[in-house]
Write a protein that holds these residues in place. Structure first.
Motif, short mmCIF file in Angstrom:
data_model
loop_
_atom_site.label_atom_id
_atom_site.label_comp_id
_atom_site.label_asym_id
_atom_site.label_seq_id
_atom_site.Cartn_x
_atom_site.Cartn_y
_atom_site.Cartn_z
N ILE A 1 0.86 -1.19 0.00
CA ILE A 1 0.00 0.00 0.00
C ILE A 1 0.89 1.23 0.00
CG2 ILE A 1 -1.59 1.37 1.41
CD1 ILE A 1 -2.83 -1.32 2.30
N ARG A 2 0.57 2.17 -0.89
CA ARG A 2 1.39 3.38 -1.02
C ARG A 2 0.47 4.59 -1.08
NH1 ARG A 2 4.61 5.77 -5.93
NH2 ARG A 2 2.88 4.84 -7.04
N PRO A 3 0.80 5.66 -0.36
CA PRO A 3 -0.06 6.85 -0.38
C PRO A 3 0.10 7.64 -1.67
CG PRO A 3 1.89 7.27 0.94
CD PRO A 3 1.96 5.83 0.54
N ASP A 4 -0.98 8.28 -2.08
CA ASP A 4 -0.94 9.18 -3.23
C ASP A 4 -0.51 10.58 -2.82
OD1 ASP A 4 -2.39 7.50 -5.48
OD2 ASP A 4 -3.51 7.19 -3.63
N TYR A 5 -0.82 10.95 -1.58
CA TYR A 5 -0.51 12.29 -1.09
C TYR A 5 0.07 12.15 0.32
CZ TYR A 5 -4.22 12.85 -4.56
OH TYR A 5 -4.99 12.74 -5.69
N VAL A 6 1.20 12.79 0.57
CA VAL A 6 1.89 12.69 1.86
C VAL A 6 2.29 14.07 2.34
CG1 VAL A 6 3.85 11.71 3.11
CG2 VAL A 6 2.81 10.41 1.26
N GLY A 7 1.99 14.34 3.60
CA GLY A 7 2.45 15.60 4.19
C GLY A 7 3.93 15.57 4.48
N LYS A 8 4.41 14.47 5.10
CA LYS A 8 5.83 14.33 5.40
C LYS A 8 6.21 12.85 5.47
CE LYS A 8 9.53 15.69 8.57
NZ LYS A 8 10.37 16.28 7.51
N ASN A 9 7.26 12.49 4.77
CA ASN A 9 7.86 11.17 4.94
C ASN A 9 8.79 11.24 6.15
OD1 ASN A 9 7.02 9.42 2.55
ND2 ASN A 9 7.72 11.29 1.52
N LEU A 10 8.57 10.35 7.11
CA LEU A 10 9.31 10.41 8.36
C LEU A 10 9.93 9.04 8.65
CD1 LEU A 10 10.00 12.12 10.85
CD2 LEU A 10 7.88 11.31 11.90
N PRO A 11 11.18 8.84 8.24
CA PRO A 11 11.83 7.56 8.53
C PRO A 11 11.92 7.34 10.04
CG PRO A 11 13.08 8.82 6.91
CD PRO A 11 12.05 9.75 7.48
N THR A 12 11.52 6.16 10.48
CA THR A 12 11.52 5.85 11.91
C THR A 12 12.05 4.44 12.12
OG1 THR A 12 9.27 4.94 11.84
CG2 THR A 12 9.49 7.29 12.33
N SER A 13 12.39 4.15 13.36
CA SER A 13 12.66 2.77 13.75
C SER A 13 11.36 2.19 14.30
CB SER A 13 13.75 2.70 14.82
OG SER A 13 13.27 3.22 16.04
N LEU A 14 11.28 0.86 14.34
CA LEU A 14 10.06 0.22 14.84
C LEU A 14 9.81 0.55 16.30
CD1 LEU A 14 10.24 -3.26 13.08
CD2 LEU A 14 8.47 -1.52 12.78
N SER A 15 10.87 0.86 17.05
CA SER A 15 10.68 1.13 18.48
C SER A 15 10.16 2.54 18.74
CB SER A 15 12.01 0.93 19.23
OG SER A 15 12.96 1.90 18.82
N GLU A 16 10.28 3.41 17.75
CA GLU A 16 9.84 4.79 17.95
C GLU A 16 8.33 4.91 17.82
OE1 GLU A 16 13.57 7.53 16.54
OE2 GLU A 16 12.46 6.44 14.99
N ARG A 17 7.79 5.90 18.48
CA ARG A 17 6.36 6.18 18.44
C ARG A 17 6.13 7.52 17.77
NH1 ARG A 17 2.53 8.31 22.96
NH2 ARG A 17 0.48 7.84 22.10
N VAL A 18 5.20 7.54 16.83
CA VAL A 18 4.84 8.79 16.17
C VAL A 18 3.44 9.18 16.64
CG1 VAL A 18 4.33 9.91 13.97
CG2 VAL A 18 6.26 8.32 14.15
N GLN A 19 3.32 10.39 17.12
CA GLN A 19 2.03 10.88 17.61
C GLN A 19 1.64 12.14 16.87
OE1 GLN A 19 1.95 12.21 21.68
NE2 GLN A 19 -0.27 12.42 21.73
#
Length: 201
Positions: free
Chosen positions: A160-178
Motif C-alpha cells: 500500500i502506497r499513499p498518493d498524497y503525503v504531508g511528510k515522509n518520516l523515517p523511523t525505527s520500529l521502536s519509535e512512536r509517532v504521535q
C-alpha cells in the motif's frame, strides 16, 4: 528535504522525551499542498469525496475539504467530506482490547462513481488502510480510491502506497509517532518519541 532542526517538545500535554518534527505552521502548509495536489490530479474537486478514518483522519479530512472549497468556491464542503469506520474490518480484533464501533457517515451524493480519498494521520503497516478498503466495498463502488496521509513513517507490511503525503518520516520500529490536532488534543503537532529507557540509547 527537511523541515529544519527538530526540537524537544514541551508543555503539559507533551509526552516526555519526545521531539517535535512538525508544528502547526508545517501541518497547515502540508495540508494546503495536499489539497492542491488532489485538485490537480483529479482535474478539480467535483467528483472527489474525502473520507476520514477515525480518529484523527476525520478532522484532517474536514480541513482538506475546507481547503478544496477555498480553491474552488463552487464546491460544497458537506458533499466533500465524510467518515469511514473500519473497526469491524480490522485483522487484529482478536489481539486488541474491545473497541467501540464508530459510525460511517457518507457525504451528500454517496461515493458511487466518485473518487474517494481516504485520509489518515499516520501511515504505518498499511493494515488500517486494508481494513478501510474492505469497509468501502460494503458501502459503495467508487470510481477510484486514493490515499492521503499526513505522515508516512514506513515499515509497510502490505503493498500500500499513499498518493498524497504531508511528510515522509523515517523511523525505527521502536519509535512512536504521535499526531496531535487542535480539534482533539488542543494543539497541532507531530511528535516522535522512544520507549522509556531507550531515549538516550
Amino acid at each position: 528535504m527537511t523541515s529544519g532542526p527538530v526540537t524537544p517538545a514541551s508543555g503539559p500535554n507533551m509526552p516526555p522525551e519526545s521531539t517535535e518534527v512538525l508544528g502547526a505552521a508545517e501541518i497547515s502548509r502540508a495540508l494546503t499542498r495536499i489539497a492542491h495536489e488532489i485538485l490537480e490530479r483529479n482535474k478539480g474537486g467535483a467528483d472527489v469525496v474525502l473520507l476520514g478514518i477515525p480518529t484523527r483522519g476525520v478532522p484532517l479530512a474536514r480541513r482538506l475539504a475546507e481547503r478544496l472549497a477555498e480553491v474552488e468556491p463552487g464546491l460544497d464542503v458537506s458533499a466533500l467530506v465524510g467518515t469511514l469506520d473500519v473497526t469491524m474490518h480490522r485483522d487484529d480484533l482478536h489481539r486488541q482490547p474491545p473497541r467501540l464501533i464508530g459510525s460511517t457517515e457518507l457525504p451528500d451524493g454517496g461515493i458511487d462513481g466518485r473518487v474517494v480519498v481516504l485520509v489518515d494521520d499516520v501511515l504505518f503497516s498499511g493494515r488500517t488502510i486494508r481494513a478501510a478498503l474492505d469497509a468501502l466495498s460494503d458501502i459503495g463502488r467508487p470510481r477510484a480510491v486514493q490515499l492521503a496521509a499526513l505522515v508516512d513513517r514506513g515499515h509497510r507490511e502490505l503493498p500500500i502506497r499513499p498518493d498524497y503525503v504531508g511528510k515522509n518520516l523515517p523511523t525505527s520500529l521502536s519509535e512512536r509517532v504521535q499526531v496531535r490536532l487542535v480539534e482533539i488534543d488542543g494543539d497541532d503537532a507531530v511528535l516522535i518519541s522512544q520507549p522509556a529507557g531507550e531515549a538516550h540509547a
